[in-house]
Design an enzyme around this catalytic site. Structure first.
Site, mmCIF file in Angstrom:
data_model
loop_
_atom_site.group_PDB
_atom_site.id
_atom_site.type_symbol
_atom_site.label_atom_id
_atom_site.label_comp_id
_atom_site.label_asym_id
_atom_site.label_seq_id
_atom_site.Cartn_x
_atom_site.Cartn_y
_atom_site.Cartn_z
ATOM 1 N N HIS A 81 73.650 19.695 39.123
ATOM 2 C CA HIS A 81 74.454 18.643 38.498
ATOM 3 C C HIS A 81 75.904 18.675 38.974
ATOM 4 C CE1 HIS A 81 76.397 16.727 34.811
ATOM 5 N NE2 HIS A 81 75.506 15.823 35.175
ATOM 6 N N ARG B 39 82.877 12.577 23.465
ATOM 7 C CA ARG B 39 82.465 11.173 23.476
ATOM 8 C C ARG B 39 81.183 10.940 22.693
ATOM 9 N NH1 ARG B 39 79.983 9.865 28.645
ATOM 10 N NH2 ARG B 39 78.029 10.045 27.530
ATOM 11 N N ARG C 69 67.438 11.964 35.992
ATOM 12 C CA ARG C 69 66.583 11.056 35.224
ATOM 13 C C ARG C 69 66.940 9.584 35.443
ATOM 14 N NH1 ARG C 69 67.262 12.976 30.140
ATOM 15 N NH2 ARG C 69 65.471 14.354 30.233
ATOM 16 N N HIS D 170 83.884 10.149 30.755
ATOM 17 C CA HIS D 170 82.887 10.978 31.428
ATOM 18 C C HIS D 170 83.441 12.298 31.949
ATOM 19 C CE1 HIS D 170 79.734 11.747 34.645
ATOM 20 N NE2 HIS D 170 78.987 11.447 33.594
#
Length: 704
Positions: A458, A587, A428, A615
């Site tokens: 991914h 997170r 996206r 991340h």
């Protein structure tokens, strides 16, 4: 850490599907935006870093409306009344979102107006209202308007001969009221061009000498829309401009792809990107001064409800503060630069052979951004230039516009290597960039595939196949983050180089799955979604539960971006009930409620927000002392476990396991500076350092 109890507690039956045990995912995501906004309020942060966090907050809120709010709106319009795990219907979610989102956006404007603006002014960075410019400054602004802005503008009238114009996504506009010579009021819309700087620099000069002897530069800016509004008479000669009211549009930008009906996924994605500009309007931001009749005009013509109109202070679109951070060179107002490390194993690697020998000597971990991303690029460059390398295979999700990784792949293909790349076109807001790289790769003969029907790819995987003696050896780079050299400087991620034979064989099978018709269900070491990842994670959590039930020490530590999947949450509740110590570093979104008696009192959830975006995904299982640690690309969300191709890989070196448990996870769990701890009501609190204890900032610790 939470106190460990070896005696398994008595479990009182509780319905673990009860809505009372879940936090709404949309409200949880907004709470993350609150934590980002808190960084802008934090007076201990350098001033321009605070402005940057305000810009990040603005960008994040735009994406939240474009994707999350638009999705719920579609459910309401389709009369889908299914409740979320926390028991809210789509209309109830929209109402709750509006309340919290408006609160946060008002708070952000207050932060800008009352805190940042005065401090910026004090530091010689002046953002001035057009009306308050002095004569010389106004002349400069007006000259810029006439010479640069005016030729770009296109005013669009609204009358029976001119229907209401299309207004593009994220555009800032002026609703203009003009009066003709007969006294009749007319309406026009003017888009503020996004091809010009939103913050218009009108002067830069040296200031006075400070006490420390420095002479800081003075910067002067004015908002572009104010300059345009002040010069509208040039656009409507012979008419009187009576009012100009800024408003900003956010549209639905969530692309839906009917892959099974798409003959050419690349062409379909290009068409969908174009459609994104024409999605339905989700939010209109206006000022209090906009009169009711113009608001009604916007509501009627944009086909929205009054609840989609947000009344905010100036400026619209806080993401417009990015140029302030990027163009003002005041290093004392920013975080000090950090010099990334090169791991010892690669410091002496000069030739491609040196590089591969270093990996042969043992697995190598890289912890970005503390460790440089350069070894990853060097790995690919070495593979491109080494005559012993036969093939390179890689997955690409978000590589960005400046992509040395792709440049290395292009060179490899030109050198005659067999190169196969899976480019995920459905990443996206990176679709356009990925399409461009896919075409460039195809032009030099790279085998490019666009992923699997119905699944986003991914995972972050690179495999280099090298001829060594009479056989071949597979060298891998497996990671938690994207192959993006730019974001690797600001995203926290972990990657691993290995030439482990079993992982190499698994990676070969994975690429056959991605590029062919393989239906392989079992892998030797890798956990692959949607094939085996969920099942294996559940099995290892269940194993920890059994350890606790037998009175043995049981401990889980998971570090993820999001925890949303209801079944995984229920399993973690069961673990807590059984006596497992569960420490979660989440997170962003977390739908689990910690601290509920009889359900989750052994679960602690911490969120770290700081200079770098956390991340990495890391899964630790104590396993009665036979510890297991996994790293990978997958969060604990249904989409990651069921609808994406993800890879989670084991860390097997005892030295690396100790490092990740003690040095990495241990430091995260001790953080008392950037950490916020989730409460059972869904709010977060900052733990204060205990008296006499050092302040621990995990990111600062890793930099030092």
């Amino acid at each position: 850490m939470i106190e460990q109890k070896n005696n398994p507690p008595e479990i009182v039956p509780v319905d673990l599907t009860s809505p009372a045990l879940y936090i709404n995912r949309e409200l949880s995501l907004l709470e993350f935006q609150r934590r980002v906004l808190e960084e802008a309020w934090d007076e201990s942060k350098p001033l321009l870093e605070r402005a940057k966090f305000l810009a990040i907050f603005g960008s994040n809120m735009d994406e939240f409306f474009m994707v999350r709010v638009s999705g719920i709106r579609k459910q309401v319009e389709a009369h889908i009344m299914n409740t979320s795990p926390d028991g809210l219907t789509p209309p109830e979610q929209l109402a709750a979102i509006r309340r919290l989102a408006l609160e946060l956006m008002v708070d952000a404007q207050r932060c800008y107006q009352r805190k940042l603006l005065p401090k910026l002014d004090k530091e010689g960075i002046h953002i001035i209202e057009y009306q308050k410019l002095n004569k010389t400054q106004k002349e400069r602004a007006d000259t810029y308007f006439k010479e640069v802005v005016y030729p770009v503008l296109t005013p669009l009238a609204l009358d029976p001969g001119h229907p209401f114009p299309h207004i593009s996504n994220l555009s800032l506009n002026l609703a203009i009221v003009i009066r003709d010579k007969k006294g009749n009021d007319k309406f026009a819309r003017l888009k503020v061009p996004d091809t010009l700087p939103r913050l218009l620099p009108i002067k830069r000069s040296s200031g006075g000498v400070r006490k420390d002897g420095t002479i800081p530069q003075q910067h002067y800016f004015v908002w572009l829309e104010q300059v345009i509004a002040a010069n509208l008479h040039d656009l409507f000669p012979g008419m009187e401009v009576t009012a100009a009211h800024p408003f900003r549009i956010v549209r639905d930008a969530d692309i839906e792809i009917q892959e099974l009906e798409a003959d050419d996924l690349l062409e379909t994605m290009q068409q969908n990107i174009r459609k994104r500009k024409f999605g339905s309007v989700i939010q209109v931001a206006v000022y209090e001064s906009m009169p009711e009749n113009i608001r009604e005009l916007l509501v009627d013509n944009l086909e929205i409800s009054h609840n989609d109109v947000y009344v905010l202070e100036s400026p619209h679109g806080l993401s417009g503060l990015w140029p302030l951070y990027n163009t003002v060179e005041r290093h004392e107002l920013k975080d000090p630069p950090y010099k990334q490390r090169i791991p010892k194993a690669f410091k002496r690697a000069v030739t491609p052979t040196d590089f591969f020998d270093a990996i042969k000597n043992g697995n190598i971990l890289l912890h970005h951004p503390y460790d440089s991303f350069n070894p990853v690029v060097d790995f690919l460059n070495a593979a491109a230039r080494d005559p012993q390398v036969l093939a390179i295979k890689q997955t690409l999700y978000r590589v960005g516009s400046n992509a040395p990784v792709v440049e290395a792949l292009l060179e490899a293909a030109e050198c005659g290597k067999q190169v196969a790349v899976l480019v995920e076109l459905k990443a996206r807001f990176d679709e356009e960039s990925n399409i461009g790289w896919a075409r460039a790769l195809e032009e030099v003969g790279v085998h490019v595939v666009y992923g699997l029907v119905g699944l986003k790819t991914h995972c972050k995987v690179t495999m280099v196949v090298r001829q060594e003696g009479e056989g071949i050896r597979r060298y891998l780079h497996l990671a938690t983050g994207n192959y993006n050299a730019n974001t690797s400087r600001i995203y926290e991620d972990i990657g691993m180089f290995t030439c482990d034979e079993s992982m190499g064989a698994d990676t070969t099978d994975l690429f056959n799955y991605l590029t062919g018709y393989s239906t392989k269900q079992e892998y030797r070491k890798l956990l692959v979604a949607p094939v085996s990842l969920r099942k294996k994670l559940e099995k290892m959590i269940q194993r920890e539960i059994e350890h606790a039930q037998q009175g043995r020490k049981a401990h889980l530590i998971f570090k993820v971006n999001s925890l949303v999947d209801p079944h995984m949450i229920q399993l973690l509740y069961q673990a807590s009930q059984a006596g497992v110590q569960v420490e979660l570093l989440v997170r962003g979104m977390c739908c689990l409620r910690p601290g509920i008696k009889g359900v989750s009192e052994r679960i602690r959830v911490t969120s770290i927000v700081g200079r770098y975006l956390e991340h990495s995904r890391l899964y630790y299982f104590h396993n009665d002392g036979r510890e297991n640690v996994y790293l990978g690309s997958a969060d604990l969300m249904s989409r990651n476990l069921n609808r994406r191709v993800e890879v989670v890989f084991p860390v097997e070196s005892k030295e690396h396991i100790l490092h990740l448990r003690e040095r990495v996870l241990g430091t995260y769990l001790k953080d008392n500076s950037s950490a916020r701890v989730l409460q059972s009501d869904g709010s977060y609190i900052r733990p204060l350092p205990e008296a006499g204890k050092d302040v621990i900032d995990v990111q600062g610790e890793f930099m030092n």
